[in-house]
Scaffold this motif. Structure first.
Motif, PDB file in Angstrom:
ATOM      1  N   LEU A   1       0.747  -1.150  -0.129  1.00  0.00           N
ATOM      2  CA  LEU A   1      -0.099   0.165   0.069  1.00  0.00           C
ATOM      3  C   LEU A   1       0.868   1.309   0.076  1.00  0.00           C
ATOM      4  N   THR A   2       1.855   1.238   0.887  1.00  0.00           N
ATOM      5  CA  THR A   2       2.663   2.710   0.898  1.00  0.00           C
ATOM      6  C   THR A   2       3.665   2.647  -0.213  1.00  0.00           C
ATOM      7  N   SER A   3       3.913   1.592  -0.928  1.00  0.00           N
ATOM      8  CA  SER A   3       4.827   1.558  -2.125  1.00  0.00           C
ATOM      9  C   SER A   3       4.007   2.073  -3.201  1.00  0.00           C
ATOM     10  N   GLY A   4       2.664   1.801  -3.194  1.00  0.00           N
ATOM     11  CA  GLY A   4       1.837   2.316  -4.506  1.00  0.00           C
ATOM     12  C   GLY A   4       2.141   1.209  -5.485  1.00  0.00           C
ATOM     13  N   ARG A   5       2.989   0.085  -5.389  1.00  0.00           N
ATOM     14  CA  ARG A   5       3.508  -0.621  -6.658  1.00  0.00           C
ATOM     15  C   ARG A   5       2.709  -2.010  -6.232  1.00  0.00           C
ATOM     16  N   LEU A   6       1.858  -2.394  -7.372  1.00  0.00           N
ATOM     17  CA  LEU A   6       1.146  -3.652  -7.354  1.00  0.00           C
ATOM     18  C   LEU A   6       1.922  -4.741  -8.486  1.00  0.00           C
ATOM     19  N   PRO A   7       1.872  -5.873  -8.190  1.00  0.00           N
ATOM     20  CA  PRO A   7       2.555  -6.986  -8.999  1.00  0.00           C
ATOM     21  C   PRO A   7       1.376  -7.093 -10.096  1.00  0.00           C
ATOM     22  N   LYS A   8       2.198  -7.702 -11.283  1.00  0.00           N
ATOM     23  CA  LYS A   8       0.922  -8.199 -12.517  1.00  0.00           C
ATOM     24  C   LYS A   8       0.548  -9.598 -11.694  1.00  0.00           C
ATOM     25  N   LYS A   9      -0.649  -9.691 -12.412  1.00  0.00           N
ATOM     26  CA  LYS A   9      -1.434 -10.876 -11.796  1.00  0.00           C
ATOM     27  C   LYS A   9      -0.570 -11.863 -11.769  1.00  0.00           C
ATOM     28  N   GLN A  10       0.063 -12.642 -12.772  1.00  0.00           N
ATOM     29  CA  GLN A  10       0.706 -13.860 -12.832  1.00  0.00           C
ATOM     30  C   GLN A  10       2.028 -13.551 -11.872  1.00  0.00           C
ATOM     31  N   ASP A  11       2.199 -12.392 -11.234  1.00  0.00           N
ATOM     32  CA  ASP A  11       3.624 -12.412 -10.596  1.00  0.00           C
ATOM     33  C   ASP A  11       3.271 -12.219  -8.947  1.00  0.00           C
ATOM     34  N   SER A  12       2.082 -12.234  -8.778  1.00  0.00           N
ATOM     35  CA  SER A  12       1.669 -11.947  -7.529  1.00  0.00           C
ATOM     36  C   SER A  12       2.122 -12.643  -6.182  1.00  0.00           C
ATOM     37  N   LYS A  13       2.266 -14.132  -6.451  1.00  0.00           N
ATOM     38  CA  LYS A  13       2.882 -14.917  -5.423  1.00  0.00           C
ATOM     39  C   LYS A  13       4.435 -14.618  -5.222  1.00  0.00           C
ATOM     40  N   ARG A  14       5.102 -14.417  -6.442  1.00  0.00           N
ATOM     41  CA  ARG A  14       6.411 -14.180  -6.447  1.00  0.00           C
ATOM     42  C   ARG A  14       6.747 -12.937  -5.787  1.00  0.00           C
ATOM     43  N   PHE A  15       5.972 -11.842  -5.927  1.00  0.00           N
ATOM     44  CA  PHE A  15       5.788 -10.498  -5.470  1.00  0.00           C
ATOM     45  C   PHE A  15       5.742 -10.703  -3.838  1.00  0.00           C
TER      46      PHE A  15
END
Length: 172
Positions: A49-63
């Motif tokens: 939330l504080t970074s404002g960076r969201l992963p791509k859907k396929q990278d969510s777990k890795r992120f």
């Protein structure tokens, strides 16, 4: 403090709903403590939330795994610092024991110092610690590290510069 948009909040909430179960298991296996697990899950999503960076859907777990691993390492280091400080306090006479507030402040300061030292390159950290903690001369450090005295001078200057910059950042 940055204002967090409702769109980002909703996306993070969705990410949380999709991944909280496996992330909880992932962290719980490493900590063995439900309270620490809950704190680290919270911190993982707060960091997003504080970074404002969201992963791509396929990278969510890795992120999420990447963030959680970093927080687990931070938690482990903090625990080591707390244990070492507690051992130190046990050696003091009881009338010299710090207040609860001082205790918390000291742990925070030691944790910040530890983080700063771990951001330094290995050779810089080693030279700085040998000078500051072991009070070795530059010549002795150079011999121990198998480098030139001028390299030691550069390492220590770089380490001290990082310390000064960190101190200035805390005051601004």
């Amino acid at each position: 403090m940055a204002v967090i948009g409702s769109s980002l909040t909703e996306q993070v909430e969705q990410l949380y709903k999709e991944h909280r179960s496996w992330l909880s298991i992932f962290i719980q296996r490493r900590t063995g403590c439900p309270q620490v697990t809950a704190d680290l899950i919270h911190d993982t999503y707060l960091k997003i939330l504080t970074s404002g960076r969201l992963p791509k859907k396929q990278d969510s777990k890795r992120f999420l795994t990447h963030i959680a691993k970093g927080l687990l390492i931070d938690n482990y280091r903090r625990k080591q610092i707390e244990e070492a400080y507690q051992d130190y306090l046990l050696q003091l006479p009881q009338d010299h024991a710090p207040s609860a507030e001082t205790h918390v402040q000291m742990i925070e300061a030691l944790t910040e110092i530890d983080a700063l030292l771990h951001r330094l390159p290995d050779n810089v950290r080693e030279a700085l610690l040998l000078r500051q903690l072991d009070n070795l001369s530059y010549k002795e450090i150079a011999k121990r590290m198998n480098v030139s005295v001028s390299s030691v001078e550069k390492y220590i200057a770089k380490g001290l510069q990082a310390c000064i910059e960190a101190a200035i950042e805390d005051r601004i």
